[in-house]
Design an enzyme around this catalytic site. Structure first.
Site, PDB file in Angstrom:
ATOM      1  N   TYR A 180      11.983  -0.036  -2.722  1.00  0.00           N
ATOM      2  CA  TYR A 180      10.750  -0.218  -1.960  1.00  0.00           C
ATOM      3  C   TYR A 180       9.809  -1.061  -2.811  1.00  0.00           C
ATOM      4  O   TYR A 180       9.200  -0.574  -3.760  1.00  0.00           O
ATOM      5  CB  TYR A 180      10.127   1.147  -1.660  1.00  0.00           C
ATOM      6  CG  TYR A 180       8.770   1.077  -0.991  1.00  0.00           C
ATOM      7  CD1 TYR A 180       8.642   0.705   0.351  1.00  0.00           C
ATOM      8  CD2 TYR A 180       7.611   1.372  -1.700  1.00  0.00           C
ATOM      9  CE1 TYR A 180       7.397   0.646   0.958  1.00  0.00           C
ATOM     10  CE2 TYR A 180       6.359   1.323  -1.090  1.00  0.00           C
ATOM     11  CZ  TYR A 180       6.264   0.959   0.230  1.00  0.00           C
ATOM     12  OH  TYR A 180       5.024   0.898   0.833  1.00  0.00           O
ATOM     13  N   TYR A 192      11.520  -4.726   8.078  1.00  0.00           N
ATOM     14  CA  TYR A 192      10.821  -3.753   7.231  1.00  0.00           C
ATOM     15  C   TYR A 192      11.242  -2.343   7.646  1.00  0.00           C
ATOM     16  O   TYR A 192      11.141  -1.972   8.817  1.00  0.00           O
ATOM     17  CB  TYR A 192       9.320  -3.927   7.395  1.00  0.00           C
ATOM     18  CG  TYR A 192       8.490  -3.353   6.271  1.00  0.00           C
ATOM     19  CD1 TYR A 192       8.151  -4.143   5.179  1.00  0.00           C
ATOM     20  CD2 TYR A 192       8.021  -2.050   6.304  1.00  0.00           C
ATOM     21  CE1 TYR A 192       7.366  -3.652   4.151  1.00  0.00           C
ATOM     22  CE2 TYR A 192       7.237  -1.545   5.282  1.00  0.00           C
ATOM     23  CZ  TYR A 192       6.908  -2.342   4.198  1.00  0.00           C
ATOM     24  OH  TYR A 192       6.128  -1.850   3.180  1.00  0.00           O
TER      25      TYR A 192
END
Lengths: 385, 313
Positions: free
Chosen positions: A339, A289
């Protein structure tokens, strides 16, 4: 009873990734779920479970209505923003392993750029939240600033520099440049460009921060046994874990003895290695991430790829490149592709296991995926059958 | 010559307005109200003997009441030849719509006695402008009032106002700083903290069972399980443990860039607050700081930090 090996990802779907989708979040969710079911060779009527994020505006029943999914026996939401990503798949795997459902679809859909932008000050997040009342009113009101507070201490403790953070951005953008689905396709950056990008919240620069995107991703999970009868090679769920640490806050866990680690990711790591029987050296691709670059370094340490404070040395010499020792985010990550709260990273892990990725790493057996950092989080190990 | 200047010259040339007679003659009840309101205890205004003794030959009125006698009352209107009214209209029309009185000087030629009936005239002295002021561009308008008893001048006043065009509020552009601050949510567990900041105390939760210091606070001690939170008052000094220089995006109530510091207090707990009084580039981990209480309004006082005097290392 173990979840390891009991369930597999059999379908992935997505909308395009954009800055202005021009349609509702529910439509994005419905399109991604349908795309994932098509990929799996399943019908909406096969689905009996739906899982998403508490932050998602699309309820399970709304998605079921649009898809024509007749009955649901399992529906669940996970809290803590991007920390939920891998946990949605964990929920699905647990439901499948325990017989609560047979086919579960995990989804995340939002107009995060054209609609509600997470990068702006979340005034509403402070209202009514006692936890947030120790940070937002003091002027600490954006995810970037909250990570920057951590990053400054990490730099102080370990001698890391802005250039060390920049190397993560450069490798993400390099990979995105050769991924046609990525927003930053054919737009790599140099370390010099990173260093000259403007300050957002010192020590974070613009190019340390992920994009804001419109889009949706869906992941179809069923039993490993049924997966073998479907059209795609299964991406078997070898491990799926959630983690929260001591004195945990959302983005502002500043009151622990030490402010240079992500203990919640350490909790996830221990569970992933225990469940899968694997270790860091077994990982062929790492999808970490990357909403902000500093936390990628810290994850490498928490997950056991290197010692504490050593990540800046670990990533040198091309380690994170596609042909390096630990290829990072071959899709370009959230800095390069889009994203979508970590869900696009899970889809990339599935492609790497299948051998169908735009930037395919050779001979992939196991892919590690992590979810949001700085928050209670989750992780997955996916592998070939 | 601008139109404003032309009109000013015309109005000034017209000279004094016609005398306007006071509503009532100088009278004791009005004097009594006035001296009470002002708190003027001089007996020559209210005690005939004292006035006699002082050589006034009877009660006199306070000279500073001169304007009182010729006020128009609650529904009073300017007379049609009032030069100030005319000049205001000219400036209104030219876009100078706001007004603020700037100064006045009064000259008293003699005391007034009970029963005297005064009249007032007004003339325009000058109009100067346009001037750039903090309030906006405007004109200084000076008028002169003269009070008469019969043909005798008893008092005069020079009165100046600024008639201005309000500075345009900045449009909602990136540089504008929003006025509203983000306010904390306060509940049973945290109200002691905010009550403390309002009193100038930086309070740290202390467990009533085992004495554990804890920030941010909570209702149950994670060490001993007691639900008896108390607090101590911190000395308010500590060091910067980490900090952020915030540039983007805008934050309600703050101009960028600004510094938010995570401070480790000498008592051992950490606390966030804005750090002011130092250039962002000079901040470093370990900087000695102390608390400052910044009052936002009657309901909210924020703890903030500043470098500690003599705290160099």
């Amino acid at each position: 009873m173990s979840v390891s090996g009991a369930a597999a990802v059999v379908g992935i779907g997505a909308t395009e990734f954009s800055k202005d989708s021009g349609r509702s979040e529910l439509r994005l969710a419905a399109e991604a779920v349908r795309d994932a079911l098509t990929d799996a060779g399943l019908e909406p009527s096969d689905v009996d479970g739906l899982v998403s994020f508490t932050m998602d505006s699309n309820t399970e029943i709304a998605v079921a209505r649009e898809l024509g999914i007749p009955e649901l026996t399992f529906f669940s939401r996970i809290h803590y923003g991007g920390g939920a990503a891998c946990a949605t798949v964990q929920q699905a795997a647990m439901a499948v392993a325990t017989g609560m459902a047979e086919v579960v679809v995990c989804y995340r859909a939002f107009n995060e750029r054209s609609g509600h932008r997470f990068g702006q000050v979340q005034t509403a997040a402070a209202v009514g939240s006692v936890d947030n009342s120790w940070s937002y009113p003091m002027g600490l009101g954006t995810p970037a600033a909250m990570v920057a507070m951590f990053a400054r201490r990490y730099m102080h403790a370990h001698g890391a520099t802005s250039e060390d953070f920049g190397r993560i951005a450069v490798v993400d953008r390099k990979h995105a440049a050769t991924n046609p689905k990525a927003w930053f396709h054919e737009r790599p950056i140099t370390l010099e460009e990173h260093q000259s990008s403007r300050w957002i919240a010192e020590p974070l620069r613009l190019l340390d921060c992920c994009q804001e995107s419109d889009g949706a991703v869906a992941i179809v999970v069923t039993s490993a046994e049924r997966a073998r009868d479907l059209r795609r090679p299964p991406a078997v769920i070898r491990a799926a874990a959630q983690g929260s640490g001591t004195d945990q806050f959302t983005m502002t866990s500043y009151y622990r003895d030490d402010l240079t680690g992500l203990p919640e990711m350490g909790v996830v790591a221990k569970a992933l290695w225990r469940q899968s029987g694997l270790g860091p050296s077994d990982v062929d691709v790492a999808v970490l991430y990357d909403h902000f670059t500093p936390f990628v370094l810290v994850q490498l340490e928490e997950l056991g790829f290197c010692q504490r404070g050593e990540a800046r040395h670990f990533i040198a010499d091309g380690m994170l490149e596609l042909d390096g020792g630990l290829p990072l985010n071959p899709h370009g990550g959230q800095l390069g592709e889009a994203y979508v709260h970590g869900m696009n990273g899970i889809a990339e892990a599935v492609r790497q296991v299948r051998g169908t990725a735009a930037n395919q790493v050779r001979a992939v057996a196991h892919v590690l995926v992590t979810a949001g950092t700085g928050v209670p989080t989750s992780g997955l190990v996916l592998g070939v059958d | 010559m601008t139109r404003v200047e032309e009109e000013a010259a015309r109005i000034a040339a017209a000279g004094e307005s016609a005398p306007r007679l006071a509503r009532d003659p100088v009278n004791l009840p009005m004097v009594l109200n006035w001296v009470e309101a002002i708190g003027d205890a001089n007996p020559v205004y209210t005690d005939p003997e004292a006035a006699e003794k002082a050589g006034h030959g009877g009660l006199v009125a306070p000279p500073a009441m001169i304007q009182v006698w010729t006020m128009g009352g609650l529904h009073g209107q300017r007379s049609s030849d009032d030069p100030l009214g005319a000049m205001m209209a000219v400036l209104d029309e030219a876009g100078y719509t706001s007004v603020v009185a700037t100064n006045s000087d009064q000259t008293y030629h003699r005391y007034l006695r009970q029963g005297e009936h005064v009249a007032v005239t007004t003339r325009l002295d000058d109009v100067v402008g346009p001037k750039r002021t903090a309030l906006g561009e405007g004109w200084f308008v000076t008028t002169r009032n003269t009070w008469y008893v019969g043909d005798e001048v008893v008092a005069e006043m020079r009165f100046r106002v600024l008639k201005f065009r309000p500075a345009e509020k900045p449009a909602a552009v990136a540089e504008a700083v929003p006025a509203a601050v983000i306010r904390p949510a306060v509940n049973h567990d945290t109200e002691y903290f905010w009550q403390g900041t309002a009193l100038g105390e930086l309070r740290i939760q202390r467990c009533g069972g085992c004495g554990l210091l804890r920030h941010p606070p909570g209702p149950m001690c994670p060490e001993c399980g007691a639900t008896k939170p108390t607090h101590l008052v911190s000395d308010g000094v500590g060091e910067v443990y980490s900090y952020v220089v915030h540039h983007h995006p805008r934050v309600p109530g703050r101009a960028t860039p600004f510094v938010v510091a995570l401070v480790e207090l000498d008592e051992g707990v950490r606390m966030l607050g804005e750090l002011t009084g130092i250039a962002p580039d000079d901040v470093r981990v370990g900087l000695p700081v102390e608390v400052v209480f910044t009052k936002v309004d009657d309901d909210l006082t924020m703890p903030t930090w500043r470098p500690r005097a003599g705290g160099g290392s």
